[in-house]
Design a protein around this motif. Structure first.
Motif, PDB file in Angstrom:
ATOM      1  N   THR A 138       0.837  -1.200   0.000  1.00  0.00           N
ATOM      2  CA  THR A 138       0.000   0.000   0.000  1.00  0.00           C
ATOM      3  C   THR A 138       0.872   1.251   0.000  1.00  0.00           C
ATOM      4  O   THR A 138       1.912   1.291   0.656  1.00  0.00           O
ATOM      5  N   GLU A 147       0.360   5.838  -0.331  1.00  0.00           N
ATOM      6  CA  GLU A 147      -0.558   6.976  -0.379  1.00  0.00           C
ATOM      7  C   GLU A 147      -0.052   8.009  -1.386  1.00  0.00           C
ATOM      8  O   GLU A 147       1.154   8.219  -1.508  1.00  0.00           O
ATOM      9  N   GLU A 175      -5.401   6.315  -1.579  1.00  0.00           N
ATOM     10  CA  GLU A 175      -4.673   5.118  -1.140  1.00  0.00           C
ATOM     11  C   GLU A 175      -4.683   4.107  -2.282  1.00  0.00           C
ATOM     12  O   GLU A 175      -5.725   3.811  -2.854  1.00  0.00           O
ATOM     13  N   GLN A 205      -3.385   0.189  -3.571  1.00  0.00           N
ATOM     14  CA  GLN A 205      -2.928  -1.141  -3.151  1.00  0.00           C
ATOM     15  C   GLN A 205      -2.619  -1.992  -4.378  1.00  0.00           C
ATOM     16  O   GLN A 205      -3.326  -1.921  -5.374  1.00  0.00           O
ATOM     17  N   GLU A 226       2.751   3.027   2.990  1.00  0.00           N
ATOM     18  CA  GLU A 226       2.068   2.776   4.255  1.00  0.00           C
ATOM     19  C   GLU A 226       3.125   2.408   5.299  1.00  0.00           C
ATOM     20  O   GLU A 226       4.228   1.989   4.973  1.00  0.00           O
ATOM     21  N   SER A 227       2.786   2.591   6.572  1.00  0.00           N
ATOM     22  CA  SER A 227       3.788   2.432   7.632  1.00  0.00           C
ATOM     23  C   SER A 227       4.116   0.977   7.968  1.00  0.00           C
ATOM     24  O   SER A 227       5.037   0.723   8.751  1.00  0.00           O
ATOM     25  N   SER A 274       5.304  -2.664   3.066  1.00  0.00           N
ATOM     26  CA  SER A 274       5.129  -1.513   2.182  1.00  0.00           C
ATOM     27  C   SER A 274       6.357  -0.611   2.208  1.00  0.00           C
ATOM     28  O   SER A 274       6.785  -0.083   1.171  1.00  0.00           O
TER      29      SER A 274
END
Length: 418
Positions: A135, A137, A146, A148, A211-212, A216
């Protein structure tokens, strides 16, 4: 063709177009198109429709509401001393009090540029990340999105980057993604903003962040398309010696000229923007009309030669030329053996400066109006000009409207059952 103000329509105009399409469908016979010819038929229909659109825009640009149809051939034409650096067109909806003798000196120091992100180069045929869902952003200063994407066991880096490329391009978020290749045939994802420059208080055109979660973060480190390769920047130029800048390379000067910056002037050597003399302007306007006419004729011949066209479009264009040919030829607008038009500029110049020039302009106006009608017909029903097998004729005057069958003409959607 490029989109301009002549591509816009009022609601009433769109309603008229729709009603005409429905009317055509109501009485149109049922027909089939050979499976083996489907691709060529689609392309022919699109080419007919696009040439009609170009012809309609050209004739619209040579029309002046509230005045005789031939007056627009006399409209001003803007000129640049160096079209490779600054191209210019005339804003013909300006106030009558505007000084049309005005000219400008424009020295381009820097053109506006888009933002470009360029990822890490990776081998094409191997996989550099583990199978998983990833993912990231995307932020374009207005909205955040967002995205994916999933990597499977048998995916290569090329498969992965193409997935992300499609994901971004089909989202229409103001950027274009593509695959870049280096000298070692390694590939990377390149993302370029559609717009140039930066607005006030803007730090970027777009921003990408993973994404964190650890997968990712790892994938973004491997592919690296979050990295800014070159920042968006504004144009910089001198206008009559005064320093100016613009977020875009397209802007208006003095409500007279629409300008596009294409290159950089040598220091101290500005481009001059002004108007062509009347004879050159009229000649260029007439050249635009003949070029649009020739474009239709050439498309008709192309598909007639390939046996995909019925010859109907060629016949209709030739009929227009036959009707006006003698009058046009006496003005220096000469027919060729292929059915196109060429301009004898010396003869045309003599004609438009003659004492009876108004009569010649009236002929040009009538010729233009015939092309307007032809463009409308072509645009409404391009399928009328392609080879097809008629299955059944409808009973004249006893049919119902079929508003949902109009995609054949308006949207160029040819399915396997047509």
């Amino acid at each position: 063709s490029n989109v301009n103000r002549y591509d816009t329509h009022k609601k009433s105009e769109l309603r008229t177009i729709y009603n005409n399409i429905v009317k055509i469908n109501k009485e149109s016979p049922l027909y089939k198109i050979q499976e083996s010819e489907r691709g060529e038929t689609q392309q022919f229909a699109i080419d007919v429709k696009e040439s009609a659109r170009h012809l309609a825009k050209t004739t619209a640009s040579l029309s002046s509401p509230g005045s005789p149809s031939y007056n627009a051939f006399k409209k001003k034409v803007a000129a640049s001393s160096d079209e490779n650096i600054v191209s210019v067109s005339y804003v013909d909806s300006i106030d009558e009090a505007t000084d049309l003798n005005k000219s400008f000196e424009l020295e381009v120091q820097k053109i506006a540029t888009p933002q470009v992100n360029l990822g890490q180069y990776v081998p094409r045929d191997t996989r550099s990340v583990e199978p998983a869902r990833y993912t990231f952003e995307y932020d374009n200063n207005e909205t955040s999105y967002e995205f994916q994407y999933t990597v499977f066991e048998d995916d290569t880096n090329e498969d992965v980057l193409k997935k992300v490329e499609r994901l971004i391009n089909t989202a229409y978020v103001g950027v274009n993604a593509s695959i870049a290749t280096n000298d070692n045939q390694e590939i990377a994802l390149q993302i370029t903003s559609n717009d140039t420059g930066l607005g006030e208080n803007q730090l970027f055109r777009f921003q990408i962040q993973p994404e964190s979660d650890r997968p990712s973060l790892t994938a973004m480190k491997v592919y690296g398309f979050d990295r800014n390769y070159s920042e968006a920047s504004n144009s910089s130029f001198l206008l009559n010696g005064t320093q100016r800048s613009s977020q875009s390379n397209n802007f208006t000067i003095g409500k007279i000229f629409e300008v596009e910056l294409k290159g950089v002037n040598p220091e101290g050597s500005p481009s001059t923007i002004g108007f062509k003399n009347d004879i050159d302007a009229i000649t260029e306007n007439i050249q635009q009309l003949t070029d649009a006419f020739n474009r239709v004729v050439n498309i008709a011949h192309k598909y007639d030669d390939a046996k995909k066209g019925t010859g109907k479009l060629s016949h209709e264009m030739n009929s227009i030329l036959t009707h006006y040919g003698n009058n046009l030829e006496s003005m220096g607008i000469m027919p060729t053996d292929s059915g196109t038009l060429r301009i004898d500029k010396a003869l045309l110049s003599d004609t438009i400066t003659a004492s009876d020039s108004e009569l010649n302009f009236q002929v040009l106006g009538e010729f233009k109006n015939s092309l307007v009608a032809k463009a409308n017909k072509m645009s409404l029903n391009p399928i009328d000009y392609v080879h097809k097998t008629v299955v059944a004729y409808k009973n004249p005057g006893r049919n119902f409207n079929a508003p949902y069958a109009s995609s054949m003409y308006a949207g160029m959607m040819l399915d396997q059952h047509c």
